[in-house]
Each structure stands twice: as C-alpha cells, then as structure tokens.
Design an enzyme around this catalytic site. Structure first.
Site, short mmCIF file in Angstrom:
data_model
loop_
_atom_site.label_atom_id
_atom_site.label_comp_id
_atom_site.label_asym_id
_atom_site.label_seq_id
_atom_site.Cartn_x
_atom_site.Cartn_y
_atom_site.Cartn_z
N CYS A 1 29.17 72.28 36.07
CA CYS A 1 29.80 72.25 34.74
C CYS A 1 31.27 72.62 34.94
CB CYS A 1 29.10 73.23 33.80
SG CYS A 1 29.85 73.28 32.15
N ASN B 1 26.12 63.99 24.91
CA ASN B 1 25.21 64.66 25.85
C ASN B 1 23.91 63.87 25.95
OD1 ASN B 1 26.61 67.11 26.66
ND2 ASN B 1 26.27 67.89 24.59
N ASN C 1 26.76 66.38 38.46
CA ASN C 1 26.82 66.32 36.98
C ASN C 1 27.22 64.89 36.68
OD1 ASN C 1 28.93 68.00 34.51
ND2 ASN C 1 26.87 67.24 34.27
N CYS D 1 34.54 67.75 28.40
CA CYS D 1 33.69 67.84 29.59
C CYS D 1 34.58 67.83 30.84
CB CYS D 1 32.72 66.66 29.62
SG CYS D 1 31.72 66.61 31.11
N1 LIG Z 1 27.06 69.89 27.61
C1 LIG Z 1 28.43 70.35 27.38
C2 LIG Z 1 29.43 69.20 27.64
C3 LIG Z 1 29.56 68.89 29.09
C4 LIG Z 1 30.23 70.02 29.80
C5 LIG Z 1 30.07 70.00 31.30
N2 LIG Z 1 29.28 68.92 31.84
C6 LIG Z 1 31.42 70.00 31.97
O1 LIG Z 1 31.54 69.48 33.10
O2 LIG Z 1 32.36 70.54 31.36
C7 LIG Z 1 28.60 70.75 25.91
O3 LIG Z 1 27.81 70.30 25.08
O4 LIG Z 1 29.57 71.48 25.65
#
Ligand SMILES: N[C@H](CCC[C@H](N)C(=O)O)C(=O)O
Length: 337
Positions: free
Chosen positions: A280, A149, A96, A158
C-alpha cells in the site's frame, strides 16, 4: 458480463531474477535511494508473472495457446478501440495490482463499480485490487485518475496506483525522458514528474494531507503505529474491525507496523475496500510520516511490505514524500462488455 479474454503479454526475457532498471518506477529523485531501488527483490515476481515475461508471445485465454506477436503489437494493442470490448493493461506495484483503463476519451468511467467488482474477482474475473481509469483532466489538469477498489468503493487516491498510472500514461503517450503532467485525484492535485530514468516524484500536497490527517486522526490516512510482530497478526480478523469501526464513517485503511530500526519498518496492511493487499503506497508514506511524528523513526526508511520493499523519504527541506518502488506491466487484455 462474460469474462473471456484474449491476453497479450508484454514479456521480457523470462529470467526469474531480471528486474530491469526500466521496471523500477520511483516516486523519488533522491539519488541516495536510487541504488536501493535496484535492490528491489524479485521475490515478489510470481511464476505467472515470469511466465508472461516474453514480448513475443500472446496467450489466448480461450485456447491457452501461445502465438507469436508480430513486432510492435504492444503499441497496436494500446490502439485497439473495438466497441463492445474493454481493452486494459494489468499492472502491479509490489503485488498491489490494478487493471488500468485508457479512459482519456470520456469523463465517465468505462466501467460501473459493479463491473469493476466482477473484473477484480480473482476466480471469475481478471483479478486485481482495483481498477484505475486514466481520464481527461479537469480544472486545467492534464489527466484525472479515478480508482474503484475491488469491492466497488471509490477511494480518493492510491500510491502504488500512481506509479502504475505514470507508467501507463508514458506508454499511452509514448513519453520518453523527463516529463511532468498534472493529475486531478480525489486527494487533490498531484504532479507526477517522470524523470529521465523513468522515476516519478510525488508532490508535497499529499504530505500536508498526511501530516494533517495524522494530527487530526482523519479516517482516510489514519495510521496506527503498533509495536508488535506484524507476521503474527490475523489481519482477516483484526482488519475489518478497524475498517468498519464507527470512528471511521468513510471506513479506513489500517497499517500495522513493526519498528525494526529507525530506518527500517515492517508493515502489513488491511485496505479499505480491498482487504489484505501485498503493498500500500499511501499507507507506507503515512506510516513513515506517523513514525517520524511519533518519534519512532528517522525521515528516510525502508518499509518492508509482504510484496517487497518501498523506500520512503519525508524530506524536510521541501516537505515532499519520495517513494521508490517498482511498477510492472503484467499483461494486456480485452474483455467483452
Ligand atoms: N484501498 C485504498 C486505496 C488504495 C490504496 C493503496 N493500494 C495504495 O497503494 O495507496 C482506499 O480505499 O483508500
């Protein structure tokens, strides 16, 4: 904005299976799981990452030549301030991946969401799931973390990004040993505490949000525990249906979970604003909290993601969630703005 970049590569010995201790940045101080962090499988290392893992070379994206980097050039790279260029550091947490920008000199992001979209493009840009800005703190915090994003939308927080952010700040501020700083995010105050071994703790406030959000089915951290074989899912088909459902006016991330045992979950994710990502962090935390609340799992779980495993513990005594996983520098770069 032309995307022609000179890339400096912070490389360590290019052995395919060297995931060094220092590369493990954890949100967990529980020693029980520290051993598991050394079990982080290098399988998520791509050939490109390994090829870029030797601190003595610079690759110029224009000439693709390899030049020796003078000693200490990583530090001098971070000091680069030439105007007309954006200097960045590319990090990833289990695949990620994020473009990190030193934005400590301004309370306005150095990039617009539209520019972030272009830089995140994996063919015409640097390529990333998002852009993260290290900005001055507000309301008495040391720093602010903002993230765009890859579709230009701005999420509240994040999880993988916090690990990368912590590594980035430690490098920018030349921090060593135990450190703690306060971080303002869209999800509230976070106090990452960098431990002596480079690990970082996630504060409990997020848990209340996770807990509340699960109870209130809040759109941001809503997690669906679906007992299925996640590998068989067509994420590109089902993911957008959840992301854009009328039930979630601010859209939602959706984690699809296979319960392997009470201490082992397998998850794939369709992220709001980024699509199917390899990991994530917030999602993995939400999945464990939700699985505990639904009676599917215990409070300590390994969550297998496509990019690798995260160890998550929702500790009863302090209501903190502890997340252990890697945060790797991939390269330093500059792009003309
Ligand atoms: N796209 C996610 C944010 C990144 C979350 C993810 N990459 C993590 O590691 O928490 C959102 O719009 O809530």
């Amino acid at each position: 904005m032309a995307i022609a970049a000179t890339i400096s590569l912070p490389l360590t010995s290019p052995t395919r299976h060297s995931v060094t201790r220092r590369s493990i940045t954890s949100l967990n101080v529980s020693p029980s799981s520290s051993s598991s962090s050394s079990s982080v499988q290098p399988s998520f290392l791509t050939l490109e990452t390994v090829a870029f893992r030797n601190p003595n070379f610079r690759v110029s994206a224009t000439s693709m030549s390899i030049e020796a980097l003078e000693k200490g050039s990583q530090t001098s790279f971070l000091d680069r301030k030439e105007s007309g260029f954006l200097h960045f550091v590319k990090y990833h947490g289990l695949g990620n991946d994020f473009i990190l920008v030193d934005n400590r000199d301004s309370s306005e992001p150095k990039l617009t969401p539209e520019q972030a979209v272009k830089l995140c493009d994996r063919n015409f840009g640097i390529g990333a799931d998002g852009v993260i800005f290290a900005m001055p703190g507000i309301n008495g915090t040391d720093y602010t973390m903002r993230i765009f994003n890859s579709d230009g939308s701005e999420p509240e927080m994040c999880g993988n990004g916090v690990r990368c952010f912590a590594r980035f700040i430690a490098e920018l501020e030349n921090l060593h040993g135990k450190q703690s700083f306060t971080l303002h995010t869209g999800a509230g105050l976070i106090v990452p505490e960098i431990q002596d071994d480079g690990k970082v703790i996630l504060n409990s406030r997020i848990i209340q949000m996770l807990h509340l959000s699960h109870a209130n089915m809040n759109n941001w951290l809503k997690t669906w525990i679906i007992l299925l074989y996640v590998d068989e899912l067509n994420l590109a088909d089902i993911g957008p249906k959840f992301e854009h459902h009328a039930m979630f006016p601010a859209r939602t991330n959706t984690e699809f979970v296979q319960v392997i045992s009470r201490s082992h979950l397998k998850m794939r994710v369709w992220e709001r604003g980024a699509g199917a990502t390899l990991a994530c962090g917030t999602g993995a935390c939400a999945v464990v909290v939700a699985a505990v609340l639904e009676g599917h799992a215990g409070r300590s779980c390994t969550v297998d993601l496509p990019g690798g495993p995260l160890d998550i513990e929702w500790r009863e005594e302090d209501n903190h969630v502890y997340m252990t996983g890697p945060a790797e520098i991939v390269f330093y770069g500059s792009v003309p703005l």
